[in-house]
Motif scaffolding. Structure first.
Motif, short mmCIF file in Angstrom:
data_model
loop_
_atom_site.label_atom_id
_atom_site.label_comp_id
_atom_site.label_asym_id
_atom_site.label_seq_id
_atom_site.Cartn_x
_atom_site.Cartn_y
_atom_site.Cartn_z
N THR A 182 1.09 -1.39 0.20
CA THR A 182 0.00 0.04 -0.08
C THR A 182 0.74 1.02 0.04
N CYS A 183 0.65 2.10 -0.94
CA CYS A 183 1.57 3.28 -1.11
C CYS A 183 0.63 4.60 -0.90
N VAL A 184 0.74 5.11 0.22
CA VAL A 184 -0.18 6.24 0.51
C VAL A 184 0.60 7.65 -0.11
N LEU A 185 -0.50 8.31 -0.79
CA LEU A 185 0.01 9.56 -1.63
C LEU A 185 -0.83 10.34 -1.18
N GLU A 186 -0.34 11.76 -1.33
CA GLU A 186 -1.12 12.94 -1.11
C GLU A 186 -1.79 13.07 -2.19
N PRO A 187 -3.07 13.64 -2.23
CA PRO A 187 -4.14 13.96 -3.11
C PRO A 187 -3.54 14.67 -4.48
N THR A 188 -2.46 15.60 -4.02
CA THR A 188 -1.84 16.17 -5.30
C THR A 188 -1.04 15.29 -6.01
N GLU A 189 -0.33 14.31 -5.44
CA GLU A 189 0.22 13.27 -5.93
C GLU A 189 -0.37 12.23 -6.79
N ILE A 190 -1.39 12.03 -6.22
CA ILE A 190 -2.29 11.00 -6.99
C ILE A 190 -3.04 11.72 -8.39
N SER A 218 12.23 16.21 -8.22
CA SER A 218 10.69 16.21 -7.80
C SER A 218 10.31 16.21 -6.34
N GLU A 219 9.46 17.11 -5.79
CA GLU A 219 9.22 16.98 -4.52
C GLU A 219 7.93 15.75 -4.53
N GLY A 220 8.25 14.80 -3.67
CA GLY A 220 7.16 13.90 -3.73
C GLY A 220 7.21 12.69 -4.53
N PHE A 221 6.29 11.85 -4.95
CA PHE A 221 6.34 10.52 -5.39
C PHE A 221 6.40 10.86 -6.93
N SER A 222 7.12 10.34 -7.83
CA SER A 222 7.27 10.55 -9.27
C SER A 222 7.76 9.21 -9.92
N LEU A 223 7.10 9.19 -11.15
CA LEU A 223 7.29 8.13 -12.07
C LEU A 223 8.09 8.68 -13.12
N ASP A 274 10.25 5.02 2.69
CA ASP A 274 10.42 3.72 2.24
C ASP A 274 9.27 3.28 1.47
N GLN A 275 8.08 3.49 1.81
CA GLN A 275 6.71 2.77 1.18
C GLN A 275 6.97 3.54 -0.61
N HIS A 276 7.28 4.76 -0.78
CA HIS A 276 7.42 5.29 -2.04
C HIS A 276 8.58 4.56 -2.84
N CYS A 277 9.81 4.00 -1.94
CA CYS A 277 10.76 3.39 -2.81
C CYS A 277 10.24 1.78 -3.25
N ILE A 278 9.67 1.49 -2.22
CA ILE A 278 9.22 0.07 -2.44
C ILE A 278 8.30 -0.05 -3.65
N ALA A 279 7.36 1.04 -3.67
CA ALA A 279 6.52 1.13 -4.74
C ALA A 279 7.05 1.14 -6.11
N LEU A 280 7.99 2.10 -6.21
CA LEU A 280 8.72 2.40 -7.44
C LEU A 280 9.46 1.10 -7.93
N ASP A 281 10.24 0.41 -6.96
CA ASP A 281 10.71 -0.61 -7.24
C ASP A 281 9.90 -1.83 -7.89
N LEU A 282 8.71 -2.09 -7.34
CA LEU A 282 7.64 -2.94 -8.05
C LEU A 282 7.22 -2.74 -9.17
N ILE A 283 7.00 -1.01 -9.21
CA ILE A 283 6.59 -0.82 -10.72
C ILE A 283 7.74 -0.95 -11.60
N SER A 284 8.77 -0.82 -11.14
CA SER A 284 10.30 -1.16 -12.18
C SER A 284 9.95 -2.60 -12.58
N GLU A 285 10.10 -3.51 -11.58
CA GLU A 285 10.02 -4.69 -11.79
C GLU A 285 8.96 -5.41 -12.76
N ALA A 286 7.77 -4.42 -12.46
CA ALA A 286 6.52 -4.66 -13.50
C ALA A 286 6.79 -4.48 -14.84
N ASN A 287 7.59 -3.31 -15.10
CA ASN A 287 7.87 -3.04 -16.25
C ASN A 287 9.28 -3.71 -17.10
#
Length: 841
Positions: free
Chosen positions: A517-525, A584-589, A609-622
């Motif tokens: 689960t990756c919690v993002l601010e509304p602006t990041e979503i 960039s500030e915050g979560f970025s693809l 950490d949760q953002h790093c994990i999410a980006l790693d999972l997205i990298s793996e999926a791609n």
């Protein structure tokens, strides 16, 4: 380092004492210079203190160098966490230079960093008074003023209807005998002054915020009521009798209710008031004067809700896209906003957001009728006590229209007494926003008539919580009822709520547990949902990397560009990669996007950490090779120095800077960051965006006027509040949405500034712009927004429909009447993140 050697002066006195003093001063000055050369700022500071204590006539000569020494020594003390020593140094400095705006401002900056916002505001305010043209202090004061005196104070004080109804209810209570009054959460003191004007004998008012307490003291004195109202700078929970107030009061007045009713702690404060500060309530059958019994205004609240479809809420709280500019989002990553994630009982984040639903961009559609969530009697102690312990109760509401379930919208009616009430419904003209509970983590959000929206409601941890929101589809419901009746008689269920709970519990289509689960601010979503943003960056980065790649004569450019996008696994391992840094500030693809464009080593500056994990999972999926994506903060020692070379012998091909804050302002120190970035680029490398264009237009907007300052005494029923709270007005309103802002355009959009990150001599941080008025009216504000130019062809518009950025506006102190055809001159200046616009006719 400033020139530290003062001009020599001959003392007016004589004798051995004076000569000895002069020798000591000269030696101390020399020692201070040597210490500065050795960067021993603490010792240098001590020497300057000695010099200034012995020879105050040298103050002006050493002032600049003393400031430099103080600031450097303060930075060291801050790094060493020697807070008391740091504050002591500034106090000594201000004794020597009490009217130095630069020292005042620096003291405020340190206090603000340490969390002492009230105290910081005082120093910023003093610096601005000492030098109204001191831009650093002005910007600091504007930022802290928004936090200290939140903008809703202005909006609420300008709400004449709200003020009249509260005044009428308080007048009635005092007239009927409630002569001793306690105002909990006094703010500017307006309710206390209503009570005093109504004839209350004794009025007590408590306010926790130091800024608001001091403001209320000034307001009460200006209205000549300081003898009749006793103001206390403390929480009501800390009030004691007779230590703070001499007696139990007969009336408590309060407006400590937020959009979700309970979020400002009204339940806890009223439980304490009933137990320790209020006379006992009148019981049934008792008679006599109201003054003998305790009473609370407001008396009660009825909380209502409605399920709604709203695209604007959806794009800020649910990631709708599965594929973003070629990046596949895997199913084992679930993105959630804090409002949803805070159902965790250990979280203290508000479980809702707030919106002015009547003006939300794109509007909303009701999917259910209005339904009652809860009713609360503030004059019933036992009911208040039971609220926090009461189990969540189930609600089931039938859908009346088909659509996408995006949120539960909540409002309330505040019943001040049996005659006077205030509604925060979106259909009312009110200063209130509505509480919004976004719906997330459903398999299917589509709803149609006959379906049921189920949820659980409770008051927990001082918040109205609505959780477990789900859809019970009609056909599924019938299947569940059939299977349920085989095992148990439905009549044995006590009531409809129990049946709804049973039906909800028997739903079988639950999503399986997700890995992350990756919690993002509304602006990041909203940023993830901004497809043009990602496609624009993909196009611009591809062009830069293509231009940097060696071109073979036999390979046409088109084929070369396609080759750049081959998978990293097939790239030759011997050649150096292109280095791309995203700060960039915050979560970025964007780093993952860069990694798809050839032999690229992308670096991300995400921290959590949760953002790093999410980006790693997205990298793996791609199908990124392992460790293609690097997290830059793990490679540097000082997080404050993010901008440095990727390796000792390498430079960046692309550096991505965050130029515009989500609020609509320019990021602080962005031009300084750009200057450093230019030094870190390889030949042909680029900063993104390469330049920024600022646009603006003239508008008439009474809404912006009333949200920025209290307008005279009419709205506040003759009470003189405006001059005091308006000290905290700021010229810029942020977090606006121009597509739904109530305003009348008086001109076409015009370009106001150009900020060039790649070619600084093209900057126009100060400019005069001529604007032709196309419609007669009352000019009240100049809204502005930006085009982020990644290159000369790819632009991102911060006011576009898909934008995750908001917009901002400069609000004029004094509106100007303008005529169609007239030409105005706007003087525009950019300093750090502050934009100032003055209008000349």
């Amino acid at each position: 380092m400033p020139n530290s050697r003062p001009r020599s002066r001959r003392s007016a006195g004589g004798g051995a004492g004076t000569a000895g003093r002069d020798r000591l001063v000269a030696q101390s000055l020399q020692s201070a210079e040597h210490c500065l050369g050795d960067q021993d700022f603490g010792t240098a500071y001590a020497h300057y203190l000695l010099v200034l204590s012995l020879a105050p006539e040298l103050k002006e000569d050493v002032k600049e160098t003393f400031q430099y020494t103080l600031f450097k020594w303060a930075e060291e003390l801050h790094a060493l966490n020697r807070i008391q020593d740091l504050l002591g140094c500034y106090e000594q400095a201000l004794e020597l230079f009490p009217d130095d705006e630069v020292i005042c401002n620096s003291m405020g900056e340190h206090l603000f960093r340490m969390g002492f916002r009230d105290e910081a505001a005082g120093y910023f305010h003093k610096a601005v008074k000492l030098n109204p043209d001191f831009n650093d202090a002005k910007e600091n004061f504007y930022r802290v003023a928004n936090w200290l005196v939140e903008r809703w104070h202005f909006i609420m004080l300008n709400d004449t209807k709200r003020n009249e109804i509260y005044n009428a209810a308080i007048q009635k209570a005092v007239r009927l005998g409630s002569k001793t009054v306690l105002d909990i959460g006094a703010g500017t003191g307006i309710l206390s002054m209503f009570a005093k004007k109504a004839g209350a004998h004794s009025v007590y008012a408590c306010e926790l915020s130091k800024t608001m307490y001091e403001l209320a003291c000034d307001v009460v004195a200006a209205n000549k009521m300081e003898d009749g109202i006793r103001l206390l700078h403390m929480k009501s929970l800390d009030l004691e009798i007779p230590k703070h107030i001499p007696e139990r009061v007969s009336l408590v007045v309060t407006e400590t209710v937020d959009a979700g009713v309970f979020g400002e702690g009204i339940v806890e404060s009223l439980i304490h008031a009933w137990e320790h500060l209020l006379l006992q309530p009148q019981t049934k059958g008792e008679s006599g004067s109201w003054g003998k019994y305790g009473k609370v205004i407001p008396a009660s609240a009825v909380i209502s809700g409605m399920a709604v479809e709203c695209a604007e809420i959806r794009r800020h709280h649910r990631v709708s896209a599965k594929d973003i500019a070629g990046i596949h989002l895997p199913t084992n990553v679930r993105f959630q906003s804090p409002a949803y994630a805070s159902v965790d009982p250990e979280e203290t984040v508000e479980p809702y957001t707030t919106e002015k639903m009547s003006g939300i961009p794109g509007g909303y559609r009701p999917l259910t009728e209005c339904f009652q969530i809860m009713k609360v009697d503030f004059n019933n102690l036992q009911e208040l006590k039971s609220l926090a312990t009461r189990k969540p109760h189930s609600l089931s509401v039938p859908a009346v229209k088909e659509g996408t379930l995006d949120a539960i919208m909540v409002w309330f009616v505040l019943q001040l007494d049996d005659e006077h009430s205030l509604s925060t419904s979106p259909s009312e003209e009110t200063c209130w926003e509505q509480a919004v509970y976004p719906v997330q983590a459903l398999e299917d959000y589509w709803i149609q008539p006959g379906d049921q929206v189920t949820m659980e409601a409770s008051c927990h941890d001082c918040y109205l919580r609505i959780q477990g929101i789900s859809i019970l589809h009609l056909e599924h419901e019938m299947e569940v009822i059939k299977s349920f009746t085989k095992s148990k008689d439905l009549l044995s269920l006590g009531n409809e709520a129990e049946l709804c709970s049973a039906l909800a519990n028997l739903q079988t289509s639950r999503p399986e547990a997700l890995e992350q689960t990756c919690v993002l601010e509304p602006t990041e979503i909203a940023l993830l949902n901004n497809i043009p943003y990602h496609e624009g960056f993909r196009t611009a980065m591809r062009k830069v990397l293509s231009s940097l790649a060696p071109e073979t004569p036999s390979q046409p450019m088109e084929a070369h560009c396609q080759d750049m996008e081959t998978n990293l696994e097939s790239a030759p391992s011997t050649s150096d990669p292109f280095y791309v840094l995203d700060v960039s500030e915050g979560f970025s693809l964007l780093p993952i996007l860069a990694g798809t464009l050839g032999q690229v080593q992308p670096y991300s500056s995400v921290e959590k950490d949760q953002h790093c994990i999410a980006l790693d999972l997205i990298s793996e999926a791609n199908h990124f090779p392992k460790e293609t994506l690097e997290f830059w903060l793990r490679h540097i020692e000082d997080e404050a120095a993010v901008l440095q070379r990727p390796k000792s012998d390498k430079l960046w091909s692309i550096i991505i800077l965050d130029v515009i804050e989500p609020s609509g302002l320019i990021q602080q120190e962005i031009m300084e960051k750009a200057a450093i970035s230019r030094c870190l680029l390889q030949s042909g490398g680029k900063i993104f965006p390469q330049y920024v264009l600022m646009f603006g237009m003239l508008v008439e907007s009474q809404t912006l006027v009333e949200e920025s300052a209290v307008q005279g005494t009419e709205h506040t029923l003759g009470l003189n509040i405006a001059p005091f709270i308006n000290q905290f007005q700021v010229p810029i309103r942020v977090c606006l949405d121009l597509s739904s802002l109530p305003c009348i355009p008086l001109s076409q959009p015009v370009e106001l500034l150009r900020l060039d990150l790649m070619t600084p001599y093209l900057n126009t941080s100060n400019r005069e712009v001529k604007v032709r008025v196309c419609r007669s009216g009352r000019l009240t504000a100049v809204p502005f927004w930006f085009h982020l130019c990644l290159d000369d062809e790819v632009r991102l518009d911060t006011s576009g429909e898909a934008s995750h950025w908001k917009q901002a506006a400069v609000v004029l102190d004094n509106p100007i009447q303008v005529q169609a055809g007239e030409e105005l001159v706007l003087s525009v200046e950019h300093h750090k993140s502050n934009i100032s616009i003055t209008v000349k006719q």
